[in-house]
Design a protein around this motif. Structure first.
Motif, PDB file in Angstrom:
ATOM      1  N   THR A 322       0.843  -1.190   0.000  1.00 15.21           N
ATOM      2  CA  THR A 322       0.000   0.000   0.000  1.00 15.21           C
ATOM      3  C   THR A 322       0.881   1.242   0.000  1.00 15.21           C
ATOM      4  N   THR A 323       0.249   2.403  -0.174  1.00 21.39           N
ATOM      5  CA  THR A 323       1.010   3.662  -0.091  1.00 21.39           C
ATOM      6  C   THR A 323       1.674   3.801   1.266  1.00 21.39           C
ATOM      7  N   GLU A 324       0.962   3.400   2.333  1.00 17.64           N
ATOM      8  CA  GLU A 324       1.547   3.481   3.677  1.00 17.64           C
ATOM      9  C   GLU A 324       2.761   2.568   3.808  1.00 17.64           C
ATOM     10  N   ASP A 325       2.699   1.376   3.186  1.00 15.13           N
ATOM     11  CA  ASP A 325       3.848   0.468   3.206  1.00 15.13           C
ATOM     12  C   ASP A 325       5.051   1.100   2.507  1.00 15.13           C
ATOM     13  N   VAL A 326       4.796   1.740   1.361  1.00 18.67           N
ATOM     14  CA  VAL A 326       5.891   2.373   0.614  1.00 18.67           C
ATOM     15  C   VAL A 326       6.473   3.535   1.408  1.00 18.67           C
ATOM     16  N   ILE A 327       5.620   4.290   2.102  1.00 21.98           N
ATOM     17  CA  ILE A 327       6.103   5.380   2.955  1.00 21.98           C
ATOM     18  C   ILE A 327       7.070   4.840   4.005  1.00 21.98           C
ATOM     19  N   GLU A 328       6.708   3.726   4.615  1.00 23.36           N
ATOM     20  CA  GLU A 328       7.570   3.128   5.633  1.00 23.36           C
ATOM     21  C   GLU A 328       8.917   2.729   5.051  1.00 23.36           C
ATOM     22  N   GLU A 329       8.922   2.154   3.852  1.00 18.89           N
ATOM     23  CA  GLU A 329      10.182   1.746   3.241  1.00 18.89           C
ATOM     24  C   GLU A 329      11.028   2.947   2.847  1.00 18.89           C
ATOM     25  N   CYS A 330      10.387   4.037   2.424  1.00 18.59           N
ATOM     26  CA  CYS A 330      11.140   5.246   2.086  1.00 18.59           C
ATOM     27  C   CYS A 330      11.805   5.838   3.324  1.00 18.59           C
ATOM     28  N   ARG A 331      11.128   5.797   4.444  1.00 24.24           N
ATOM     29  CA  ARG A 331      11.745   6.280   5.682  1.00 24.24           C
ATOM     30  C   ARG A 331      12.926   5.394   6.057  1.00 24.24           C
ATOM     31  N   LEU A 332      12.798   4.113   5.776  1.00 26.58           N
ATOM     32  CA  LEU A 332      13.907   3.206   6.041  1.00 26.58           C
ATOM     33  C   LEU A 332      15.091   3.512   5.135  1.00 26.58           C
ATOM     34  N   PHE A 333      14.822   3.924   3.855  1.00 27.92           N
ATOM     35  CA  PHE A 333      15.913   4.339   2.978  1.00 27.92           C
ATOM     36  C   PHE A 333      16.773   5.385   3.681  1.00 27.92           C
ATOM     37  N   TYR A 334      16.092   6.355   4.298  1.00 26.33           N
ATOM     38  CA  TYR A 334      16.820   7.445   4.937  1.00 26.33           C
ATOM     39  C   TYR A 334      17.611   6.970   6.137  1.00 26.33           C
ATOM     40  N   PHE A 335      16.932   6.275   7.041  1.00 22.16           N
ATOM     41  CA  PHE A 335      17.602   5.872   8.280  1.00 22.16           C
ATOM     42  C   PHE A 335      18.774   4.953   7.992  1.00 22.16           C
ATOM     43  N   ALA A 336      18.534   3.880   7.234  1.00 22.81           N
ATOM     44  CA  ALA A 336      19.587   2.893   6.982  1.00 22.81           C
ATOM     45  C   ALA A 336      20.639   3.435   6.016  1.00 22.81           C
TER      46      ALA A 336
END
Length: 526
Positions: A322-336
C-alpha cells in the motif's frame, strides 16, 4: 456501578502488580535455576539507572587513541561480563533481557526461521523514526520483502561466503550510481576549494559525511524530487535527536501519550515526513499510470518491482504494498542509507588517518585500478586492499552496537530455556573485539586478517555480523559497500589526510556509533 468500578480497579491493580513485580521475579528465579547469572530485579528501574550512570561516567571524558572502544561505548557490559560471564540477564524496567556473547548461539539466533524469535517490536515513539521491513516478522515481513528483492542488493539472503558478498549487482547498481557519483564529485570539489594550492586545511568530516549521505539518499531514492527529499532528511535527523533524548522514558507505560513538548514535536515531524513522502509517491504513481514515470531511482525501482510482483502473484490485494507500506520503506531508505554511509565513511577516514601505511596502500590500489578517472562499479571487485580495510573498520567500529531479538514462544538457546517475551541482546561491538575469538591482537587494526575472506578471519564465522546474519541480514549491505568504496576511492585519488591535533577520540552510540566531538582531520591536496 460502584461495585463494577471496584472490580475494574482491582483487575487493573492485579495486572500492574503482575507486570512490575511477580513476572520479573518469576523470570529471575527461572533463570537462576538454570545457572544463569545477573542482577537481582529491583523495582522498577534500578538496573536501567545503574547502567545509565556507568555509561554517563564513561562518556564524560574522552579515551586514548585506541580501537578498544567497548569500555566506552557499552561501559555497563564491561562492568558485568567479568562478574556474570558471556550469558547473563539484565533488566529494562520490568522487561527481562539476556546478553549473549557466545558466537555459536548468536549464529543460531540470527539464522532462526521457525518463528520462535522475532525482531523487537518498537515503542510507538521508535516508529516515528524508522519502520518498514527492518522491524517486521511473519507475513508482513514477506509482503514487504518480496518487492524489495528488485532493489540493489535485494537478492541477498543469509550470510553467504564472503566471495558472494563481494559480488556486485552491477546492472541494478548502475541505475543509482550516476546520481551518487554526482554527489561524490560535489563533495570533492567542495573540499578542493577549501584547501589552498600545495597547502592543507582542517576539516570535520562527520557533518560533511552526514550532509553528503543525506544528499545521496535524496537523489538516489527520489531523483527529480531531490529538494523534497532533502527536507525529509533534515526532519529525520531532528527526529533521531528527539528520540535519543526520550529513550529513558519509553519503558514507562503510557509515556508516549503524555503531551510533552518533545512528544508533540516528534509527532508533528512524523506527520510532515509522511505528508511529504505521500505527495512524492502519489505523483510518481500517477506518472506510472500515464507511462511517464522514471525507474532510475530507488522509489521508481520499488514501485515497479511492487507492481510486477503483485501482477505475477495474481493476488494484488494481499501482496501489493500500500502507499503506507511504501512510505515506511522510504523512511527506512533514509535511516539505513544515510546512517550506514556517514558512519562507515567517518570511521574509515579516522582509522586511515591513524594508520598512514594502510592509507598509502589503499591509495596505490585505487590509482592502479582507476587512475585519476571516476571509479566505476565494475572495477570495485579489484579493490582487495580497500575491501579488507572496510571489513576491519566494520569490525572495530561496527555501526550498531547491538542486535535485538525477542522470544515469541518458548525456545532453547545453547544450554538455556527461555519463555516467551524475553529480549535477547547480541553485542556485536564486544564480540567483534573478543580476544578469544580474534586473537590477542583483537584490538589492533589489522586488515590483513581478512586477506582470505571473512570465514578465515577468526575462530568462528559467526563472530562477524556488522550487517546482521541469516535471513534477516541487511538487504542493502552490498549497495552500502558500493557507495562507501566509490566515495573513499575518490577521496584517496585527490587527498591525503591525517588526524588534526584538535581531534578528540570519543566514540559513542546515538542509535549508531558516532564521534562525540566530531572527526577533525588535516586535509592535504594531492
Amino acid at each position: 456501578m460502584g461495585i463494577l468500578l471496584l472490580v475494574w480497579v482491582g483487575i487493573f491493580l492485579a495486572k500492574a502488580v503482575w507486570w512490575v513485580w511477580w513476572r520479573p521475579r518469576r523470570l529471575e528465579r527461572f533463570f537462576r535455576q538454570q545457572g544463569m547469572e545477573g542482577n537481582a530485579y529491583r523495582f522498577p528501574f534500578e538496573d536501567v539507572l545503574e547502567q545509565r550512570g556507568w555509561n554517563m561516567e564513561a562518556h564524560s571524558r574522552p579515551m586514548s587513541l585506541s580501537h578498544d572502544i567497548v569500555a566506552r561505548v557499552v561501559h555497563w557490559m564491561r562492568k558485568k561480563i567479568p562478574k556474570h560471564g558471556n550469558f547473563f540477564f539484565t533488566w529494562l524496567g520490568p522487561h527481562s533481557q539476556v546478553v549473549i556473547e557466545d558466537p555459536h548461539v548468536i549464529r543460531d539466533i540470527l539464522a532462526h526461521k521457525s518463528g520462535h524469535l522475532t525482531k523487537m517490536t518498537p515503542d510507538t515513539l521508535l516508529k516515528l523514526l524508522v519502520t518498514g521491513i527492518v522491524i517486521y516478522d511473519g507475513e508482513k515481513w514477506v509482503k514487504q520483502k518480496n518487492p524489495q528483492s528488485g532493489l540493489p542488493g535485494g537478492e541477498i539472503e543469509g550470510n553467504e561466503e564472503e566471495e558472494e558478498e563481494e559480488e556486485e549487482e552491477e546492472e541494478e547498481e548502475s541505475l543509482v550510481v550516476s546520481p551518487f557519483l554526482a554527489c561524490c564529485t560535489e563533495i570533492i570539489d567542495g573540499w578542493e576549494k577549501m584547501v589552498p594550492f600545495e597547502g592543507s586545511c582542517e576539516l570535520d568530516v562527520w557533518p560533511e559525511f552526514q550532509n553528503f549521505s543525506g544528499d545521496v539518499v535524496s537523489r538516489t531514492a527520489f531523483g527529480s524530487s531531490y529538494e523534497e527529499g532533502r527536507r525529509i532528511f533534515q526532519l529525520q535527523v531532528e527526529q533521531a535527536v528527539h528520540l535519543i533524548q526520550s529513550l529513558p522514558g519509553v519503558i514507562i507505560p503510557g509515556y508516549r501519550f503524555l503531551p510533552t513538548k518533545r512528544n508533540r514535536r516528534m509527532k508533528a515531524i512524523d506527520r510532515e515526513v509522511k505528508g511529504l513522502l505521500r505527495n512524492i509517491i502519489t505523483k510518481r504513481e500517477k506518472a506510472m499510470q500515464l507511462g511517464m514515470a522514471r525507474d532510475d531511482d530507488l522509489l521508481g525501482l520499488l514501485l515497479e518491482s511492487n507492481q510486477s510482483y503483485a501482477e505475477e502473484d495474481g493476488n494484488q490485494e494481499k501482496t501489493r504494498l500500500t502507499t503506507e507500506d511504501v512510505i515506511e520503506e522510504c523512511r527506512l531508505f533514509y535511516f539505513a542509507g544515510q546512517e550506514a554511509t556517514s558512519v562507515m565513511l567517518t570511521w574509515t577516514v579516522v582509522v586511515l588517518s591513524m594508520h598512514q601505511t594502510w592509507q598509502d596502500r589503499a591509495r596505490e590500489e585505487v590509482l592502479r585500478v582507476f587512475g585519476r578517472s571516476k571509479p566505476e562499479p565494475e572495477g570495485l571487485s579489484q579493490l582487495k586492499v580497500v575491501t579488507m580495510v572496510l571489513q576491519e573498520v566494520l569490525r572495530l567500529s561496527t555501526p550498531v552496537s547491538f542486535i535485538y531479538r525477542t522470544t515469541q514462544t518458548a525456545v532453547k538457546l545453547g544450554d538455556f530455556h527461555f519463555p516467551p517475551g524475553v529480549g535477547l541482546l547480541l553485542p556485536s561491538v564486544s564480540v567483534h573485539q573478543d580476544p578469544e575469538i580474534w586473537g590477542e591482537d583483537a584490538h589492533e587494526f589489522k586488515p590483513e586478517r581478512f586477506s582470505e575472506g571473512v570465514s578465515k578471519a577468526s575462530k568462528s564465522q559467526a563472530a562477524y555480523f556488522p550487517f546482521g546474519f541469516g535471513p534477516r541480514i541487511c538487504m542493502g549491505q552490498n549497495f552500502s559497500m558500493v557507495k562507501v568504496k566509490i566515495c573513499l576511492a575518490m577521496i584517496l585519488q585527490h587527498f591525503s589526510f591525517e588526524l588534526s591535533p584538535s581531534y578528540v577520540h570519543a566514540p559513542h552510540t546515538v542509535i549508531t556509533l558516532q564521534p562525540q566531538y566530531g572527526a577533525q582531520i588535516i586535509l592535504h591536496k594531492l
